[in-house]
Scaffold this active site. Structure first.
Site, mmCIF file in Angstrom:
data_model
loop_
_atom_site.group_PDB
_atom_site.id
_atom_site.type_symbol
_atom_site.label_atom_id
_atom_site.label_comp_id
_atom_site.label_asym_id
_atom_site.label_seq_id
_atom_site.Cartn_x
_atom_site.Cartn_y
_atom_site.Cartn_z
ATOM 1 N N CYS A 267 55.258 26.862 10.557
ATOM 2 C CA CYS A 267 56.545 27.324 10.019
ATOM 3 C C CYS A 267 56.514 27.743 8.554
ATOM 4 C CB CYS A 267 57.590 26.233 10.217
ATOM 5 S SG CYS A 267 57.957 25.977 11.956
HETATM 6 P P1 NAD Z 1 54.849 27.802 20.410
HETATM 7 O O1 NAD Z 1 53.904 28.905 20.164
HETATM 8 O O2 NAD Z 1 54.378 26.383 20.397
HETATM 9 O O3 NAD Z 1 55.575 28.039 21.823
HETATM 10 C C1 NAD Z 1 56.019 29.257 22.276
HETATM 11 C C2 NAD Z 1 55.934 29.270 23.800
HETATM 12 O O4 NAD Z 1 56.472 30.492 24.279
HETATM 13 C C3 NAD Z 1 54.510 29.193 24.340
HETATM 14 O O5 NAD Z 1 54.418 28.146 25.267
HETATM 15 C C4 NAD Z 1 54.288 30.554 25.022
HETATM 16 O O6 NAD Z 1 53.443 30.478 26.143
HETATM 17 C C5 NAD Z 1 55.699 30.920 25.403
HETATM 18 N N1 NAD Z 1 55.929 32.349 25.622
HETATM 19 C C6 NAD Z 1 55.320 33.404 25.034
HETATM 20 N N2 NAD Z 1 55.834 34.557 25.493
HETATM 21 C C7 NAD Z 1 56.804 34.223 26.371
HETATM 22 C C8 NAD Z 1 57.711 34.981 27.162
HETATM 23 N N3 NAD Z 1 57.756 36.290 27.102
HETATM 24 N N4 NAD Z 1 58.551 34.298 27.969
HETATM 25 C C9 NAD Z 1 58.537 32.940 28.036
HETATM 26 N N5 NAD Z 1 57.703 32.187 27.307
HETATM 27 C C10 NAD Z 1 56.858 32.815 26.477
HETATM 28 O O7 NAD Z 1 56.016 27.992 19.354
HETATM 29 P P2 NAD Z 1 56.900 26.845 18.642
HETATM 30 O O8 NAD Z 1 56.119 26.139 17.593
HETATM 31 O O9 NAD Z 1 57.614 26.066 19.680
HETATM 32 O O10 NAD Z 1 57.954 27.776 17.859
HETATM 33 C C11 NAD Z 1 58.910 28.529 18.553
HETATM 34 C C12 NAD Z 1 59.897 29.070 17.526
HETATM 35 O O11 NAD Z 1 60.590 27.984 16.898
HETATM 36 C C13 NAD Z 1 59.255 29.867 16.386
HETATM 37 O O12 NAD Z 1 60.117 30.892 15.995
HETATM 38 C C14 NAD Z 1 59.146 28.829 15.286
HETATM 39 O O13 NAD Z 1 59.123 29.420 14.007
HETATM 40 C C15 NAD Z 1 60.405 28.035 15.484
HETATM 41 N N6 NAD Z 1 60.328 26.659 14.988
HETATM 42 C C16 NAD Z 1 59.188 25.932 15.177
HETATM 43 C C17 NAD Z 1 59.147 24.614 14.716
HETATM 44 C C18 NAD Z 1 57.897 23.788 14.871
HETATM 45 O O14 NAD Z 1 57.810 22.749 14.223
HETATM 46 N N7 NAD Z 1 56.926 24.191 15.701
HETATM 47 C C19 NAD Z 1 60.262 24.044 14.094
HETATM 48 C C20 NAD Z 1 61.407 24.812 13.959
HETATM 49 C C21 NAD Z 1 61.441 26.123 14.407
#
Ligand code: NAD
Length: 429
Positions: A267
């Site tokens: 992030c």
């Molecule tokens: P991540 O990469 O861990 O997970 C994303 C998931 O989406 C993956 O499992 C992937 O396979 C799936 N995916 C990809 N394309 C897809 C599609 N077309 N349809 C359905 N699924 C699909 O990401 P994350 O860390 O969970 O982050 C997600 C969002 O949340 C980002 O924008 C991030 O900035 C935000 N965020 C993350 C955190 C954190 O601590 N990780 C905290 C707050 C906000």
């Protein structure tokens, strides 16, 4: 309520499981079939304390996973977009996954039966996206693909959870922010009604900006502490004493003032860069945010500098790297400060012996050829030096293990150790 969660990474899996815990019926969607299978088997696809037990409680009852958008969305009232929003090559946000998910959601909504087509459905962006994205990218794609019969609401609900404490943070938030029109916001707010937390109601662009401002401020605190720490080190002053004192000022607070090897994770680096990129598009050069990133990129190189002050030539020397995840209590290595450090050690011909309680498998994909050890002790054996890169609690109790080193040279990037023998040096103290 019936909820679809698109994307089952850190945010999606935690959000879906916690919504099930709050009494909602949840269907998670991912394009990665392995993750779908894992969730249906009650195994979280990510490491997060407390999540395995919670998922096991609800899977097959109030929660299931699928790779079929129609199956999830046609049975839900609210759909959350939780897919990744990585940095593009130029640091600006890469919205391709959000675009793809929005298109699929629009197509699924277009498939609603005549009966259901007048039922109100809200699509909520939970992914972190630059201001304007929800209204200018997500909503038009949903409409263009048939998802608008005048009954599709759009909302933005940023997520503030911390990896390693994600379940706790989701269930005990200090703020819930929901952007959108009143009907959409009210619908999303109902999902959270069992959580005793004030809801900030706003428009989508402000909700998007709140998330960036939040992360940018925290990243700024860390780079500030690191800059003061770098000056303190030159002056022989203990930056931890300084930060502990200024943290008592209620206007500052003691959180996020630990000087060290810098921030990583999925992030802070990408969000600060995305905001810099968006500001640049608008003709504004954000001097402070640029400095936050520059300081953060310098810190890992300071670890190398301190090491090479002690061991001039690291070629063929065994360097133990303790900690691979970007922080403790997670297996996430995205933007971990260990990555530039290991890369530089390898460039200089060192042999890297790495240890991490959880993240070795993930790091193996980045560096397949370094030595992965199953304990800190075995990484330290015959090492010429040790770099501490992650604040895993177990590193705090290391002591006699350092005696197995060829020579005790410990450079600490996280203030985990205090050693009364050999060479011990902190990055900022
Ligand atoms: P991540 O990469 O861990 O997970 C994303 C998931 O989406 C993956 O499992 C992937 O396979 C799936 N995916 C990809 N394309 C897809 C599609 N077309 N349809 C359905 N699924 C699909 O990401 P994350 O860390 O969970 O982050 C997600 C969002 O949340 C980002 O924008 C991030 O900035 C935000 N965020 C993350 C955190 C954190 O601590 N990780 C905290 C707050 C906000």
């Amino acid at each position: 309520m019936n909820v679809a969660i698109i994307g089952t990474g850190y945010v999606g899996t935690v959000t879906g499981t916690c919504f099930a815990e709050l009494g909602h019926n949840v269907v998670c969607v991912d394009v990665d079939a392995a993750k779908v299978d894992q969730i249906n088997a009650g195994i979280p696809p990510i490491h997060e304390p407390g999540l395995p037990a919670l998922l096991k409680t609800h899977v097959g009852k109030r929660l299931r996973a699928t790779d079929d958008y129609n199956d999830a969305i046609l049975n839900s009232e609210v759909t959350f977009i939780c897919v990744g929003t990585p940095s593009g090559d130029d640091g600006r946000i890469d919205l391709s996954i959000v675009r793809s998910a929005s298109t699929s959601i629009g197509k699924a909504l277009a498939e609603r039966s005549a009966d259901a087509s007048h039922t109100y459905h809200v699509v909520v962006v939970k992914s972190t996206v630059v201001p304007g994205t929800t209204d200018e990218v997500v909503a038009p794609l949903i409409r263009a693909n048939g998802g608008d019969a005048g009954v599709v609401g759009i909302a933005m609900n940023p997520e503030f959870l911390r990896e390693g404490k994600a379940v706790h943070d989701f269930m005990n938030p200090d703020k819930i922010v929901i952007g959108g029109d009143a009907r959409a916001v009210d619908t999303v707010a109902r999902l959270y009604e069992k959580i005793p937390c004030e809801i900030t109601r706003t428009d989508t662009r402000t909700a998007e900006m709140i998330k960036y401002a939040n992360n940018s401020f925290l990243a700024t605190k860390i780079s500030f502490a690191n800059e003061i720490g770098n000056i303190c080190k030159k002056l022989g002053i203990d930056v931890y004493e300084v930060m502990s004192a200024i943290g008592k000022d209620f206007r500052i607070s003691e959180q996020f003032l630990n000087a060290g090897a810098g921030f990583g994770g999925s992030c802070f680096p990408k969000d600060v860069k995305a905001l810099i990129g968006r500001a640049g598009e608008l003709g504004y050069d954000p001097l402070l945010l640029n400095a936050v990133i520059m300081i953060n990129e310098e810190q890992p190189m300071r670890m190398i500098e301190l090491l090479t002050n002690r061991i001039r030539d690291v070629r063929n020397r065994r360097i133990a790297v303790l900690g691979l995840s970007f922080k403790n209590d997670t297996d996430d290595i995205r933007e971990s400060r260990s990555i530039p450090v290991i890369r530089e050690l390898l460039n200089r011909g060192a042999t890297v012996a790495a240890y991490d309680p959880l993240a070795a498998e993930n790091m193996r994909e980045v560096f397949p050829d370094i030595l992965y050890c199953d304990s800190a002790k075995s990484a330290l054996e015959d090492a010429d030096a040790c770099l501490i890169m992650t604040e895993w609690a177990e590193f705090g109790s290391l002591d006699q293990e350092f005696d197995a080193m060829r020579e005790i040279v410990v450079i600490d990037g996280r203030r985990m150790v205090s050693l009364d023998r050999g060479v011990y040096e902190g990055i900022c103290w």
